[in-house]
Design an enzyme around this catalytic site. Sequence first.
Site, mmCIF file in Angstrom:
data_model
loop_
_atom_site.group_PDB
_atom_site.id
_atom_site.type_symbol
_atom_site.label_atom_id
_atom_site.label_comp_id
_atom_site.label_asym_id
_atom_site.label_seq_id
_atom_site.Cartn_x
_atom_site.Cartn_y
_atom_site.Cartn_z
ATOM 1 N N TYR A 17 0.889 -1.281 -0.165
ATOM 2 C CA TYR A 17 -0.076 0.178 -0.017
ATOM 3 C C TYR A 17 1.070 1.196 0.046
ATOM 4 C CZ TYR A 17 -3.687 3.135 1.747
ATOM 5 O OH TYR A 17 -4.576 4.225 1.647
ATOM 6 N N LYS B 133 1.150 4.202 -2.905
ATOM 7 C CA LYS B 133 0.845 5.770 -2.484
ATOM 8 C C LYS B 133 2.081 6.411 -2.868
ATOM 9 C CE LYS B 133 -3.578 4.913 -1.529
ATOM 10 N NZ LYS B 133 -4.707 5.459 -2.465
#
Length: 246
Positions: A154, A158
């Site tokens: 993740y 990002k």
Amino acid sequence: MLTGKVALVTGAGRGIGREIARALAADGATVIVNYNGSQECAEAVVAEIVGSGGSAEAVQCNVSDFAASEAFVKEVLDKYKRVDILVNNAGVTRDNLIMRMTEADYDAVLDTNLKGAFNMIRHLSRSFIRQRSGKIINISSVSGVLGNAGQANYSASKAGLIGLTKSVAREFASRGVNVNAVAPGFIDTDMTKGMTEDAKKTLSSMIPMGKMGGTKDIADLVLFLAGEHSDYITGQVICVDGGMSM
Ligand code: NAP
């Protein structure tokens, strides 16, 4: 006011995306409410917007699929002729420590969170350049700024989104198209609901303001970045995190 503008928000049936769709519509924009699996939720968002006098339409698309995103963008441009505001909000998590993280969990998160944004920007790029105006807002995360144990996939997606934002901002700056990223901290949505009370307490202790944020905290900034008051801002990453990343 965003009257006359067309906005496309990915993953807008639930959570932060839903709040962004509501805010843009309340300011006058026609909103394309994209969803992947949550058809009923997306249709409820559209009904709410239309019920309060606004304009919106729900359109299904898995944004991680390059060809499907291309068909989605074509459908929108054929009908509306332009997209003025693109909000790349769709995102997923598959948390685990790196030594236990599967290839499938890594790929799924990168495919949606990073490639999904690439797909949408790529397919809309000609239209944005032709218009010589537009606002692209990518929803990153404080995890992409600081890193987060248990979120290697993740955080990578990002952080990648921040690089994508800055590169496209440089490519589009002279064409009147602004590209910025919003990095939320911990926001109360389905994504964070699964956390244990202990984990929430630990996290809250890391936030100078001592509490989680709400979806409106993010939508308010997106509304600002979508409008004319942000015309001289591009390539920025703005954290909305109660001071967590300062
Ligand atoms: P959420 O409530 O879990 O909603 C995620 C949204 O993404 C859903 O609307 C979902 O649509 C959509 N989505 C997932 N995969 C998709 C795909 N392949 N194609 C199209 N849509 C897809 O999460 P949220 O908290 O609102 O998160 C929204 C964004 O904010 C995400 O990018 C997330 O990473 C970011 N963010 C959230 C937090 C937080 O604390 N909540 C913090 C930092 C950043 P369907 O239901 O239709 O599949």
